[in-house]
Motif scaffolding. Structure first.
Motif, PDB file in Angstrom:
ATOM      1  N   ASN A   3      24.797  86.682  50.294  1.00 55.89           N
ATOM      2  CA  ASN A   3      25.446  85.427  50.667  1.00 55.89           C
ATOM      3  C   ASN A   3      26.532  85.661  51.705  1.00 55.89           C
ATOM      4  N   ALA A   4      26.460  86.805  52.397  1.00 55.22           N
ATOM      5  CA  ALA A   4      27.602  87.247  53.193  1.00 55.22           C
ATOM      6  C   ALA A   4      27.925  86.352  54.378  1.00 55.22           C
ATOM      7  N   SER A   5      26.944  85.591  54.897  1.00 59.17           N
ATOM      8  CA  SER A   5      27.281  84.753  56.044  1.00 59.17           C
ATOM      9  C   SER A   5      27.049  83.270  55.745  1.00 59.17           C
ATOM     10  N   GLN A   6      27.215  82.896  54.485  1.00 58.73           N
ATOM     11  CA  GLN A   6      27.097  81.485  54.129  1.00 58.73           C
ATOM     12  C   GLN A   6      28.209  80.671  54.785  1.00 58.73           C
ATOM     13  N   VAL A   7      27.872  79.418  55.112  1.00 52.70           N
ATOM     14  CA  VAL A   7      28.903  78.507  55.640  1.00 52.70           C
ATOM     15  C   VAL A   7      28.797  77.173  54.885  1.00 52.70           C
ATOM     16  N   PRO A   8      29.876  76.374  54.880  1.00 52.75           N
ATOM     17  CA  PRO A   8      29.875  75.136  54.092  1.00 52.75           C
ATOM     18  C   PRO A   8      28.700  74.205  54.393  1.00 52.75           C
ATOM     19  N   ALA A   9      28.347  74.035  55.684  1.00 56.44           N
ATOM     20  CA  ALA A   9      27.263  73.105  56.011  1.00 56.44           C
ATOM     21  C   ALA A   9      25.955  73.513  55.351  1.00 56.44           C
ATOM     22  N   GLU A  41      35.714  81.081  53.131  1.00 54.85           N
ATOM     23  CA  GLU A  41      36.347  82.267  53.713  1.00 54.85           C
ATOM     24  C   GLU A  41      35.689  82.627  55.052  1.00 54.85           C
ATOM     25  N   ASN A  42      34.356  82.596  55.051  1.00 54.24           N
ATOM     26  CA  ASN A  42      33.633  82.890  56.294  1.00 54.24           C
ATOM     27  C   ASN A  42      34.000  81.932  57.404  1.00 54.24           C
ATOM     28  N   LEU A  43      34.040  80.653  57.041  1.00 54.46           N
ATOM     29  CA  LEU A  43      34.329  79.648  58.056  1.00 54.46           C
ATOM     30  C   LEU A  43      35.721  79.862  58.632  1.00 54.46           C
ATOM     31  N   MET A  44      36.663  80.237  57.755  1.00 54.36           N
ATOM     32  CA  MET A  44      38.023  80.436  58.245  1.00 54.36           C
ATOM     33  C   MET A  44      38.106  81.639  59.172  1.00 54.36           C
ATOM     34  N   ILE A  45      37.481  82.756  58.760  1.00 60.05           N
ATOM     35  CA  ILE A  45      37.523  83.958  59.603  1.00 60.05           C
ATOM     36  C   ILE A  45      36.801  83.694  60.922  1.00 60.05           C
ATOM     37  N   TYR A  46      35.577  83.164  60.795  1.00 56.85           N
ATOM     38  CA  TYR A  46      34.803  82.881  62.001  1.00 56.85           C
ATOM     39  C   TYR A  46      35.541  81.889  62.885  1.00 56.85           C
ATOM     40  N   GLY A  47      36.111  80.860  62.243  1.00 57.26           N
ATOM     41  CA  GLY A  47      36.787  79.807  62.989  1.00 57.26           C
ATOM     42  C   GLY A  47      37.966  80.330  63.782  1.00 57.26           C
ATOM     43  N   VAL A  48      38.830  81.111  63.131  1.00 56.44           N
ATOM     44  CA  VAL A  48      40.020  81.616  63.825  1.00 56.44           C
ATOM     45  C   VAL A  48      39.605  82.535  64.967  1.00 56.44           C
TER      46      VAL A  48
END
Lengths: 305, 297
Positions: free
Chosen positions: B246-252, B74-81
């Motif tokens: 864990n609010a700013s976890q990312v897949p990597a 979810e984070n990656l998607m929000i951050y990514g967009v």
């Protein structure tokens, strides 16, 4: 075309009168320069804050404002960051990480550029069956997330007895630098006329002789671009350093992160900022002396030449 | 004589092939082999060491029911967009501003691009300091008399991604500006002349003529920026360490922690395979447009 040519002078004659265009121009300028200056402040702010914080003592930081210049300049945080800051049990400062990074950097830059330039050379002048397929895989490889290849490389390095050693990391940097650098060299070499290459072959020059005596001296600018790209890229690497080396060989970025984000002890923000700035100095130095070549390097992989 | 020449030529070709060995090994063993190995072993229950105990899609089921992974995605998607929209918009606007035959162009470029020379670790640490609630922006605005002012994104789970975004944009927009500027400079001067002759206002020329012409530059930039976002790791490690909570976890980060900290390789492999899949979703349409399209055109 003829129509346009006829229209043009007529238009410019009607528009040339009066002061309107000039006023429009200055309004436009305010907007353009305003935008650029506003963004420049955003880009400059962190550098300013880093320098100012690193020159203050802790009491002044606790009382004051991170943007204000130091009342009393002190270089102690720099000394402390360089030679006394602690990571775990080691308290010999960032100098250890700096020298580790230098030791990693030099062989990695040399090896990756030699390998990639030879690749580019072979791909341009010595095409063999399937060479274009390898090149395509190489370029696609640049987009594969490193995380997918992290563990297989751990196994490969362990089999070769290089896991955790300096040379293991050098090999990793050579591998992951290969796609972009090969592309860079191939694009450059393909602008060199083939007649030159053919003439050298007729004169009996072989693969390595042509590379060393003709191509390399002709291609110095692209080698400089490659060096800039690799020095900043490898110096700034964090992931490979943390995965493929042991703590005593950690590069500067990893050690910096361990110093600043350590949970033990009292936070010394001035030392942290001095350490951060110290780590950024090498790429910044490369950036400021290289000027437009840096732009060329980063654009090389992106905009097709 | 003819014999000798043939042998000689073979020897020469041998040299070229020997020179290509590192490339062949890298592509076949590391890129193709390594990727395939990870995908295959994501179907095992490997823990501390890889082992061939096949468990089907178990790792993936576990992955997609792990709240930390779901947060990461979810984070990656929000951050990514957000990051894509802002980098490309700001990059383009700055490039347009830079393209107006301004003074001090080199100075502005130097200022905008220097963050790109710095590592994500340095970027993350500086912005961690600037956003520090006790000393940074919040403290200063409160000191100016606005006592209730709150700006503490790095300690607020709802805002932490914006804290990362401020830092990420600071580091990367200059680079995108350079790409866009190169694209703008690559446009034929005659098009500008024609537009001027036809009396089309500058802004309209940008929107209706230049933007569509810059499509390839936008697509390339999009792919490069998107590929970089999927790899997002160092910045988060330095700036927030994945927190608060864990609010700013990312897949990597998930991959790294499961592979090298939690000794649960299977999970790490499954998660990294999902990352690869994400990249392919971005990459395949682009490759199709770029290379498939060129054959026909």
């Amino acid at each position: 075309m003829a129509d346009a040519a006829l229209n043009a002078p007529a238009r410019s004659m009607t528009e040339a009168r009066g002061t309107k265009p000039k006023r429009a121009l200055s309004g436009r300028n305010i907007m353009i320069y305003g935008t650029l200056i506003m963004f420049s402040l955003y880009y400059l702010l962190p550098l300013w804050v880093m320098v100012m914080t690193s020159l203050k003592g802790m009491p002044e930081i606790r009382m004051g404002n991170i943007f204000s210049p130091p009342v009393e300049i002190t270089f102690e945080p720099w000394v402390k960051a360089w030679s006394q800051a602690c990571t775990g049990l080691n308290c010999d400062g960032l100098s250890r990480g700096f020298w580790n990074s230098v030791q990693i950097l030099i062989p990695s830059v040399i090896l990756s550029i030699v390998v990639a330039s030879v690749n580019g050379y072979a791909l341009t002048f010595w095409k063999f069956k399937g060479s274009d397929i390898f090149f395509t895989i190489l370029i696609f490889g640049a987009f594969i997330p490193y995380q997918v290849m992290l563990y297989p490389i751990v196994i490969l390095l362990r089999e070769m007895g290089l896991y955790g050693s300096l040379w293991g990391l050098v090999l990793v940097h050579t591998i992951f630098g290969m796609p972009i650098l090969t592309l860079l060299f191939r694009n450059y070499f393909s602008t060199i006329p083939e007649e030159l290459f053919k003439a050298a072959r007729v004169d009996g020059a072989g693969f390595w002789a042509i590379y060393a005596k003709i191509l390399m001296p002709m291609s110095l600018p692209i080698f400089v671009v490659a060096i800039i790209l690799q020095v900043t890229g490898i110096w700034n690497d964090f992931l490979f350093g943390v995965v493929y080396t042991r703590p005593e060989m950690y590069p500067m970025t990893v050690q910096l992160n361990n110093i600043v984000n350590s949970v033990q002890g009292v936070k010394e923000y001035n030392v942290n900022m001095a350490a951060t700035l110290l780590t950024g100095l090498v790429p910044l130095f490369i950036y400021f002396i290289s000027g437009k070549l840096f732009v060329r390097g980063i654009a090389a992989g992106a905009v097709k030449g | 004589m003819a014999e000798a020449r043939r042998v000689n030529r073979m020897w020469r070709n041998m040299n070229a092939k020997i020179a290509a060995v590192p490339m062949i090994l890298t592509t076949l063993v590391v890129f193709v082999g390594g990727t395939a190995w990870t995908v295959v072993y994501s179907f095992t229950d490997s823990k501390l060491l890889p082992r061939e105990r096949w468990v089907g899609f178990d790792q993936y089921e576990r992955l997609w029911s792990n709240s930390r992974w779901l947060t990461s995605i979810e984070n990656l998607m929000i951050y990514g967009v957000l990051s894509l929209v802002f980098t490309i918009t700001i990059g383009f606007l700055l490039a347009v501003a830079m393209d107006q035959k301004i003074r001090f162009e080199d100075t502005f470029r130097t200022i905008m691009l220097y963050p790109f020379a710095l590592s994500f670790i340095v970027t993350g640490l500086v912005w961690q300091w600037i956003l520090n609630p006790e000393f940074g922006i919040q403290h200063i605005v409160r000191g100016l008399g606005w006592e209730s002012f709150t700006f503490n994104p790095l300690n607020n789970p709802d805002l932490v991604l914006y804290g990362l975004l401020i830092a990420g944009l600071w580091q990367g927009t200059g680079f995108v500006m350079c790409l866009m500027l190169a694209g703008l400079r690559g446009i034929d001067e005659d098009i500008w002349k024609a537009a001027r002759v036809d009396g089309i206002p500058t802004w309209k020329t940008y929107v209706q003529i230049i933007l569509p012409m810059m499509r390839p530059v936008f697509i390339t930039t999009l792919v490069i920026v998107a590929a970089g976002i999927i790899k997002l790791y160092d910045l988060v490690v330095a700036q927030t360490s994945g927190g608060p909570g864990n609010a700013s976890q990312v897949p990597a980060m998930y991959v790294y922690d499961y592979m090298f900290q939690a000794q649960n390789l299977g999970q790490g492999f499954a998660a990294s395979t999902m990352m690869l899949l994400t990249v392919l979703i971005v990459l395949i349409p682009w490759a199709y447009l770029e290379f498939g399209g060129r054959k026909h055109g």
